[in-house]
Write an enzyme that holds these catalytic residues in place. Sequence first.
Site, mmCIF file in Angstrom:
data_model
loop_
_atom_site.group_PDB
_atom_site.id
_atom_site.type_symbol
_atom_site.label_atom_id
_atom_site.label_comp_id
_atom_site.label_asym_id
_atom_site.label_seq_id
_atom_site.Cartn_x
_atom_site.Cartn_y
_atom_site.Cartn_z
ATOM 1 N N ASN A 198 34.147 17.167 68.841
ATOM 2 C CA ASN A 198 34.633 15.818 68.521
ATOM 3 C C ASN A 198 34.184 14.823 69.583
ATOM 4 O OD1 ASN A 198 36.518 17.170 70.218
ATOM 5 N ND2 ASN A 198 38.176 15.816 69.627
ATOM 6 N N GLU B 56 33.864 18.837 63.144
ATOM 7 C CA GLU B 56 33.272 19.406 61.923
ATOM 8 C C GLU B 56 32.176 18.502 61.370
ATOM 9 O OE1 GLU B 56 36.393 19.009 62.727
ATOM 10 O OE2 GLU B 56 37.736 20.399 61.698
HETATM 11 N N1 THU Z 1 39.766 16.467 65.330
HETATM 12 C C1 THU Z 1 38.664 17.218 65.019
HETATM 13 O O1 THU Z 1 37.614 17.099 65.662
HETATM 14 N N2 THU Z 1 38.766 18.101 64.005
HETATM 15 C C2 THU Z 1 39.903 18.371 63.317
HETATM 16 O O2 THU Z 1 39.885 19.214 62.435
HETATM 17 C C3 THU Z 1 41.133 17.646 63.621
HETATM 18 C C4 THU Z 1 41.008 16.540 64.594
HETATM 19 C C5 THU Z 1 39.670 15.546 66.446
HETATM 20 C C6 THU Z 1 39.675 14.096 66.110
HETATM 21 C C7 THU Z 1 40.186 13.503 67.405
HETATM 22 O O3 THU Z 1 39.100 13.380 68.303
HETATM 23 C C8 THU Z 1 41.127 14.554 67.951
HETATM 24 O O4 THU Z 1 40.766 15.755 67.310
HETATM 25 C C9 THU Z 1 42.598 14.268 67.718
HETATM 26 O O5 THU Z 1 42.847 14.016 66.382
#
Ligand code: THU
Length: 160
Positions: free
Chosen positions: A61, A74
């Site tokens: 992320n 993802e």
């Molecule tokens: N996030 C993801 O990368 N994937 C997920 O499946 C859920 C949430 C990230 C988005 C944000 O950077 C952080 O986690 C908190 O929501």
Amino acid sequence: MKEMILQTKVAVCTYDELQTADREVVDAARAATANSYAVYSNFNVGAAVRLSNGTIVSGSNQENAAYPSGLCAERTTLFWANSQYPNEAVETLAIAARTAQGELEMPIPPCGACRQVILETEKRFGNTIRIILYGAKQCYIIEDGIKALLPLSFDSAFLE
Ligand code: THU
């Protein structure tokens, strides 16, 4: 009135019970959490995919001070994989997360927007993507692909 019952089948296992090939993708997702840019949430997510040519691609992320401009692990991973290997189907997707306390014990599921992108990726290549959600205590394997996580979904068929 009739009812439709939409069921989701999830295999539950430990990391040690995963097949070697699955463990490789999961390990790539776990390693990718180290490259996460999550300075606002401190929630580090990693994802990895195995492509039809066997290549494993990972991502994490990437947050932004303008919050909605950030992107989940993802989608970062799928967009990177599809932009580098536009002709290789995504066969398996693994997701892992950690915080300052370490790896999460229970798996984290993909958010709604990521589910929609996983759906498009399945349609694009015409295959079901196996989804493996890693938790240090338990892992979930969704063999049936995104329809298990996104039932009654909207896809290009409705645009025809
Ligand atoms: N996030 C993801 O990368 N994937 C997920 O499946 C859920 C949430 C990230 C988005 C944000 O950077 C952080 O986690 C908190 O929501």
